[in-house]
Design a protein around this motif. Structure first.
Motif, PDB file in Angstrom:
ATOM      1  N   ASP A   1      20.024 134.523  75.387  1.00  0.00           N
ATOM      2  CA  ASP A   1      20.109 133.072  75.582  1.00  0.00           C
ATOM      3  C   ASP A   1      21.471 132.533  75.167  1.00  0.00           C
ATOM      4  OD1 ASP A   1      17.554 133.129  76.530  1.00  0.00           O
ATOM      5  OD2 ASP A   1      16.625 132.555  74.640  1.00  0.00           O
TER       6      ASP A   1
ATOM      7  N   ARG B   1      27.811 129.337  80.514  1.00  0.00           N
ATOM      8  CA  ARG B   1      27.803 128.043  81.190  1.00  0.00           C
ATOM      9  C   ARG B   1      28.985 127.217  80.720  1.00  0.00           C
ATOM     10  NH1 ARG B   1      22.583 126.346  81.517  1.00  0.00           N
ATOM     11  NH2 ARG B   1      22.427 126.539  79.265  1.00  0.00           N
TER      12      ARG B   1
ATOM     13  N   GLU C   1      19.336 129.309  86.105  1.00  0.00           N
ATOM     14  CA  GLU C   1      18.874 128.397  85.058  1.00  0.00           C
ATOM     15  C   GLU C   1      19.080 126.942  85.485  1.00  0.00           C
ATOM     16  OE1 GLU C   1      16.522 128.731  82.195  1.00  0.00           O
ATOM     17  OE2 GLU C   1      17.599 130.490  82.912  1.00  0.00           O
ATOM     18  N   GLU C   2      20.244 126.678  86.042  1.00  0.00           N
ATOM     19  CA  GLU C   2      20.571 125.325  86.497  1.00  0.00           C
ATOM     20  C   GLU C   2      19.640 124.872  87.598  1.00  0.00           C
ATOM     21  OE1 GLU C   2      23.077 123.285  85.278  1.00  0.00           O
ATOM     22  OE2 GLU C   2      23.038 124.820  83.729  1.00  0.00           O
TER      23      GLU C   2
ATOM     24  N   ARG D   1      16.758 125.863  88.330  1.00  0.00           N
ATOM     25  CA  ARG D   1      15.400 125.644  87.853  1.00  0.00           C
ATOM     26  C   ARG D   1      15.256 124.231  87.275  1.00  0.00           C
ATOM     27  NH1 ARG D   1      13.222 130.406  84.340  1.00  0.00           N
ATOM     28  NH2 ARG D   1      13.523 131.450  86.331  1.00  0.00           N
ATOM     29  N   ALA D   2      16.253 123.856  86.488  1.00  0.00           N
ATOM     30  CA  ALA D   2      16.203 122.521  85.886  1.00  0.00           C
ATOM     31  C   ALA D   2      16.228 121.441  86.962  1.00  0.00           C
ATOM     32  CB  ALA D   2      17.380 122.341  84.935  1.00  0.00           C
ATOM     33  N   LEU D   3      17.080 121.644  87.936  1.00  0.00           N
ATOM     34  CA  LEU D   3      17.182 120.658  89.011  1.00  0.00           C
ATOM     35  C   LEU D   3      15.860 120.499  89.748  1.00  0.00           C
ATOM     36  CD1 LEU D   3      18.714 118.819  90.971  1.00  0.00           C
ATOM     37  CD2 LEU D   3      19.253 120.871  92.296  1.00  0.00           C
ATOM     38  N   CYS D   4      15.279 121.602  90.113  1.00  0.00           N
ATOM     39  CA  CYS D   4      14.045 121.552  90.879  1.00  0.00           C
ATOM     40  C   CYS D   4      12.930 120.916  90.056  1.00  0.00           C
ATOM     41  CB  CYS D   4      13.638 122.953  91.320  1.00  0.00           C
ATOM     42  SG  CYS D   4      14.730 123.616  92.571  1.00  0.00           S
ATOM     43  N   HIS D   5      12.937 121.235  88.813  1.00  0.00           N
ATOM     44  CA  HIS D   5      11.932 120.670  87.932  1.00  0.00           C
ATOM     45  C   HIS D   5      11.995 119.145  87.969  1.00  0.00           C
ATOM     46  CE1 HIS D   5       9.070 120.780  84.656  1.00  0.00           C
ATOM     47  NE2 HIS D   5       9.806 119.911  83.988  1.00  0.00           N
ATOM     48  N   SER D   6      13.203 118.638  88.140  1.00  0.00           N
ATOM     49  CA  SER D   6      13.379 117.187  88.084  1.00  0.00           C
ATOM     50  C   SER D   6      12.812 116.481  89.311  1.00  0.00           C
ATOM     51  CB  SER D   6      14.863 116.848  87.940  1.00  0.00           C
ATOM     52  OG  SER D   6      15.475 116.836  89.202  1.00  0.00           O
TER      53      SER D   6
ATOM     54  N   ARG E   1      20.418 113.120  91.194  1.00  0.00           N
ATOM     55  CA  ARG E   1      20.363 114.241  90.253  1.00  0.00           C
ATOM     56  C   ARG E   1      21.056 115.454  90.841  1.00  0.00           C
ATOM     57  NH1 ARG E   1      14.362 113.735  87.667  1.00  0.00           N
ATOM     58  NH2 ARG E   1      14.573 111.530  87.153  1.00  0.00           N
TER      59      ARG E   1
ATOM     60  N   TYR F   1      24.099 117.735  89.335  1.00  0.00           N
ATOM     61  CA  TYR F   1      23.959 119.186  89.227  1.00  0.00           C
ATOM     62  C   TYR F   1      25.137 119.904  89.868  1.00  0.00           C
ATOM     63  CZ  TYR F   1      22.655 123.440  91.745  1.00  0.00           C
ATOM     64  OH  TYR F   1      22.660 124.667  92.342  1.00  0.00           O
TER      65      TYR F   1
END
Lengths: 193, 193
Positions: free
Chosen positions: B25, B32, B75-76, B78-83, B102, B106
């Motif tokens: 991690d 990043r 990782e990025e 995933r965060a975007l899609c989650h939003s 958003r 991104y």
DNA sequence: AAGCTAGCGGAGGGTTGCCTCCGGATGCAA
DNA sequence: TTGCATCCGGAGGCAACCCTCCGCTAGCTT
């Protein structure tokens, strides 16, 4: 261009002797090629090799990687601005669109280059000015004719279009379609096509 | 996301032991950071240093620079899609616009990364699929509601917006203004605002 | 055609980053 | 606690690239 006669002389130490001149040009051509191919991090030794000159010659003409960048960049900009001439005869909207299409073709190859120069470059600033003096009249004319919305500036258009072009498109068709969408955004709210 | 439960497992060899996991991690976070700062060519040894681990550890987890790229990128995404979740409650147009905003945020940081992965990456393809499954429903809903033109696809929108964002903007205001223009281009020809 | 000098090329020293390899440390299970 | 499999760290060999330096080449002038 249209107004300013020549590009900024800031760094234009063109060599005088015939062979030197030839090498200078070959280097710029080779650099354009290499940068387009391998990005801005292309090896300078590779550039020299492509140009068919020794590495020493490259460094004499362009003491720094950045010098080479700038030389290539300026050359491109000059060509682009030159292409704005003659468009004044077209109807306002068509003239603008035509130029923006050329602009797209120009930016497409210059991605990596622009990336480097964006940050802090006197050259970049003055090239930007040249681009503006080439394109802004087209824009204003279109606005005066009422075919482009009035609440945006030429710099907005430049960013919209240039950004757009930095994305890679699988087909020219799609690129044109997307460009069309962006252009529609430029029209005043209620103007019919 | 919405549909697919997890990201593609293609490369998800997460380490098992506690310390290994921690290092993994830390490496992604450091990467990043380093990539955002120095571009995609950032030194891997620097990444390891930032993460506070040895260079060997980096190579064990990510045998290749590209592996590291991909891990960060996934990782990025995933965060975007989650939003995208939770936007379904908004009106169609607003939901689409909100998500695209958003999306812009991104892409802004991922320029260099995307540049690398664009070419030929399985990971990229599947991430792309995930983005689509997150955003396309918003788009279709807006089209069904008649607030977005029907002659374009979601991929056109993605390119328009993401490209746009790759240009650097001096101020957030201008970025939003230009984004607004692009969004206007999405509307059907005669729809009043 | 003879000389002067701008310009040429590329060898080579220095730096930086890549990646491998293995002795030692450490979490985990019994 | 003991044992072992996993994981760690960084030294070091390798390759690529940067840039300088200087003996030689070849345009240009007279």
């Amino acid at each position: 261009m249209t107004s300013a006669g020549q590009a900024p002389e800031v760094f234009a130490q063109r060599p005088k002797r015939a062979d030197a001149r030839r090498n200078y040009d070959a280097l710029i051509a080779a650099a354009r090629e290499a940068f387009a191919e391998n990005g801005a991090a292309a090896s300078l030794e590779d550039v020299a090799r492509r140009a068919g000159v020794g590495i020493g010659t490259l460094y004499r003409n362009f003491p720094t990687r950045r010098h080479l960048f700038e030389a290539v960049y300026v050359e491109e900009v000059r060509a682009l601005c030159h292409s704005a001439e003659g468009l004044a005869e077209l109807p306002p909207w068509d003239a603008l669109v035509a130029w923006l299409h050329r602009f797209v073709a120009y930016v497409a190859t210059k991605r990596a280059l622009a990336e480097q120069l964006l940050h802090d470059s006197e050259i970049f600033t003055s090239c930007r000015a040249e681009i503006f003096s080439a394109g802004e009249p087209l824009m204003r004319r279109a606005q005066d004719a009422g075919v482009v919305r009035n609440d945006i500036g030429f710099d907005d258009v430049v960013r919209l279009i240039s950004g757009l072009t930095m994305a890679q498109f699988p087909s020219p068709q799609q690129r044109d379609r997307v460009l069309g969408v962006a252009l529609d955004g430029l029209r005043p709210p209620a103007t019919p096509r």
